[in-house]
Design a protein around this motif. Structure first.
Motif, PDB file in Angstrom:
ATOM      1  N   ALA A   1     -52.996  33.378 -23.748  1.00  0.00           N
ATOM      2  CA  ALA A   1     -51.668  34.003 -23.789  1.00  0.00           C
ATOM      3  C   ALA A   1     -51.493  35.004 -22.652  1.00  0.00           C
ATOM      4  O   ALA A   1     -50.430  35.068 -22.027  1.00  0.00           O
ATOM      5  CB  ALA A   1     -51.463  34.688 -25.147  1.00  0.00           C
ATOM      6  N   PHE A   2     -52.539  35.766 -22.377  1.00  0.00           N
ATOM      7  CA  PHE A   2     -52.487  36.756 -21.298  1.00  0.00           C
ATOM      8  C   PHE A   2     -52.229  36.085 -19.951  1.00  0.00           C
ATOM      9  O   PHE A   2     -51.356  36.503 -19.188  1.00  0.00           O
ATOM     10  CB  PHE A   2     -53.800  37.556 -21.275  1.00  0.00           C
ATOM     11  N   PHE A   3     -52.972  35.027 -19.658  1.00  0.00           N
ATOM     12  CA  PHE A   3     -52.794  34.356 -18.372  1.00  0.00           C
ATOM     13  C   PHE A   3     -51.483  33.574 -18.305  1.00  0.00           C
ATOM     14  O   PHE A   3     -50.875  33.467 -17.235  1.00  0.00           O
ATOM     15  CB  PHE A   3     -54.002  33.490 -18.021  1.00  0.00           C
ATOM     16  N   LEU A   4     -51.027  33.041 -19.431  1.00  0.00           N
ATOM     17  CA  LEU A   4     -49.702  32.417 -19.451  1.00  0.00           C
ATOM     18  C   LEU A   4     -48.628  33.446 -19.118  1.00  0.00           C
ATOM     19  O   LEU A   4     -47.694  33.163 -18.353  1.00  0.00           O
ATOM     20  CB  LEU A   4     -49.415  31.810 -20.826  1.00  0.00           C
ATOM     21  N   LEU A   5     -48.771  34.631 -19.682  1.00  0.00           N
ATOM     22  CA  LEU A   5     -47.832  35.716 -19.408  1.00  0.00           C
ATOM     23  C   LEU A   5     -47.863  36.109 -17.931  1.00  0.00           C
ATOM     24  O   LEU A   5     -46.813  36.304 -17.314  1.00  0.00           O
ATOM     25  CB  LEU A   5     -48.167  36.931 -20.288  1.00  0.00           C
ATOM     26  N   ILE A   6     -49.053  36.191 -17.374  1.00  0.00           N
ATOM     27  CA  ILE A   6     -49.175  36.518 -15.942  1.00  0.00           C
ATOM     28  C   ILE A   6     -48.474  35.464 -15.086  1.00  0.00           C
ATOM     29  O   ILE A   6     -47.705  35.800 -14.181  1.00  0.00           O
ATOM     30  CB  ILE A   6     -50.650  36.660 -15.517  1.00  0.00           C
ATOM     31  N   VAL A   7     -48.742  34.185 -15.366  1.00  0.00           N
ATOM     32  CA  VAL A   7     -48.142  33.110 -14.572  1.00  0.00           C
ATOM     33  C   VAL A   7     -46.615  33.152 -14.695  1.00  0.00           C
ATOM     34  O   VAL A   7     -45.900  33.127 -13.687  1.00  0.00           O
ATOM     35  CB  VAL A   7     -48.693  31.724 -14.996  1.00  0.00           C
ATOM     36  N   TRP A   8     -46.134  33.243 -15.899  1.00  0.00           N
ATOM     37  CA  TRP A   8     -44.691  33.259 -16.132  1.00  0.00           C
ATOM     38  C   TRP A   8     -44.028  34.440 -15.428  1.00  0.00           C
ATOM     39  O   TRP A   8     -43.069  34.275 -14.675  1.00  0.00           O
ATOM     40  CB  TRP A   8     -44.420  33.289 -17.638  1.00  0.00           C
ATOM     41  N   ARG A   9     -44.550  35.650 -15.675  1.00  0.00           N
ATOM     42  CA  ARG A   9     -43.923  36.845 -15.109  1.00  0.00           C
ATOM     43  C   ARG A   9     -44.088  36.903 -13.580  1.00  0.00           C
ATOM     44  O   ARG A   9     -43.226  37.428 -12.883  1.00  0.00           O
ATOM     45  CB  ARG A   9     -44.473  38.109 -15.760  1.00  0.00           C
ATOM     46  N   ALA A  10     -45.181  36.371 -13.066  1.00  0.00           N
ATOM     47  CA  ALA A  10     -45.372  36.352 -11.608  1.00  0.00           C
ATOM     48  C   ALA A  10     -44.343  35.429 -10.951  1.00  0.00           C
ATOM     49  O   ALA A  10     -43.802  35.761  -9.892  1.00  0.00           O
ATOM     50  CB  ALA A  10     -46.791  35.921 -11.255  1.00  0.00           C
ATOM     51  N   PHE A  11     -44.061  34.281 -11.571  1.00  0.00           N
ATOM     52  CA  PHE A  11     -43.025  33.404 -11.026  1.00  0.00           C
ATOM     53  C   PHE A  11     -41.650  34.072 -11.096  1.00  0.00           C
ATOM     54  O   PHE A  11     -40.866  34.000 -10.146  1.00  0.00           O
ATOM     55  CB  PHE A  11     -42.990  32.053 -11.756  1.00  0.00           C
ATOM     56  N   VAL A  12     -41.356  34.732 -12.218  1.00  0.00           N
ATOM     57  CA  VAL A  12     -40.074  35.433 -12.355  1.00  0.00           C
ATOM     58  C   VAL A  12     -39.964  36.542 -11.309  1.00  0.00           C
ATOM     59  O   VAL A  12     -38.933  36.688 -10.636  1.00  0.00           O
ATOM     60  CB  VAL A  12     -39.919  36.011 -13.787  1.00  0.00           C
ATOM     61  N   TYR A  13     -41.042  37.309 -11.157  1.00  0.00           N
ATOM     62  CA  TYR A  13     -41.051  38.399 -10.179  1.00  0.00           C
ATOM     63  C   TYR A  13     -40.932  37.872  -8.749  1.00  0.00           C
ATOM     64  O   TYR A  13     -40.191  38.422  -7.930  1.00  0.00           O
ATOM     65  CB  TYR A  13     -42.324  39.228 -10.348  1.00  0.00           C
ATOM     66  N   ALA A  14     -41.642  36.800  -8.456  1.00  0.00           N
ATOM     67  CA  ALA A  14     -41.590  36.211  -7.109  1.00  0.00           C
ATOM     68  C   ALA A  14     -40.181  35.734  -6.785  1.00  0.00           C
ATOM     69  O   ALA A  14     -39.684  35.946  -5.678  1.00  0.00           O
ATOM     70  CB  ALA A  14     -42.583  35.050  -7.007  1.00  0.00           C
ATOM     71  N   TYR A  15     -39.543  35.110  -7.759  1.00  0.00           N
ATOM     72  CA  TYR A  15     -38.173  34.648  -7.541  1.00  0.00           C
ATOM     73  C   TYR A  15     -37.242  35.834  -7.275  1.00  0.00           C
ATOM     74  O   TYR A  15     -36.387  35.776  -6.387  1.00  0.00           O
ATOM     75  CB  TYR A  15     -37.688  33.832  -8.737  1.00  0.00           C
ATOM     76  N   SER A  16     -37.447  36.901  -8.028  1.00  0.00           N
ATOM     77  CA  SER A  16     -36.654  38.119  -7.835  1.00  0.00           C
ATOM     78  C   SER A  16     -36.867  38.690  -6.430  1.00  0.00           C
ATOM     79  O   SER A  16     -35.911  39.083  -5.756  1.00  0.00           O
ATOM     80  CB  SER A  16     -37.029  39.149  -8.891  1.00  0.00           C
TER      81      SER A  16
END
Length: 175
Positions: free
Chosen positions: A115-130
């Motif tokens: 769950a932790f790494f899924l959260l990292i991947v998801w939020r990193a993609f969202v942040y990168a897009y931002s």
């Protein structure tokens, strides 16, 4: 009673041979990216020190480049670190528990890591897009930040797969 010997405490028991080999190959390749970034970071730091002391002319991009390279080193070495069993684990208490409790704690631990790494991947993609949309860049050299955030997300995908395998096999077996 037979004991299986393993070269590491990595979460790899029960993993299908094909899946394990694929993850090891990707993780090793990512680790070489981290090693390369570390070597480049070292070279830049040495050049900056020599340039400052000998020519009295420091390299202005050193802080920006070293920061981004440190990010690459940390993120791209994660999956190999997990496979090598070099991550932090507190096993000495869990090993003393009964089989059912060990299975529960191992499964819970693997699931929380997943769950932790899924959260990292998801939020990193969202942040990168931002970052990409806003065109944000480093302060001194104006290096775009979005590719590095995408790099974090991509570098953590093997960790997600490793812990997905581990969670699945922890529900089946007790380590």
């Amino acid at each position: 009673m037979t004991v299986k010997e393993s070269s590491s405490n990595a979460p790899q028991h029960g993993m299908s041979l094909r899946g394990k080999k694929g993850l090891e190959r990707v993780s090793t390749w990512f680790n070489w990216i981290a090693v390369g970034a570390l070597l480049v970071m070292f070279a830049i730091m040495v050049l900056d020190i020599l340039s400052s002391k000998i020519l009295n002319q420091p390299i202005t991009a050193t802080v920006d480049v070293a920061s981004f390279l440190a990010l690459v080193v940390a993120s791209f070495s994660v999956s190999r670190t997990i496979l090598a069993g070099r991550h932090i684990e507190v096993e000495f208490i869990v090993k003393k528990l009964p089989r059912g409790a060990r299975k529960f704690f191992n499964t819970l631990s693997s699931f929380l890591s997943l769950a932790f790494f899924l959260l990292i991947v998801w939020r990193a993609f969202v942040y990168a897009y931002s970052l990409q949309k806003t065109g944000e860049s480093s302060l001194t050299q104006h290096i775009p930040m979005a590719p590095f955030a995408y790099g974090i997300a991509i570098a953590c995908i093997p960790a997600v797969l490793i812990y997905a395998y581990q969670t699945y096999y922890d529900t089946k077996d007790v380590r």
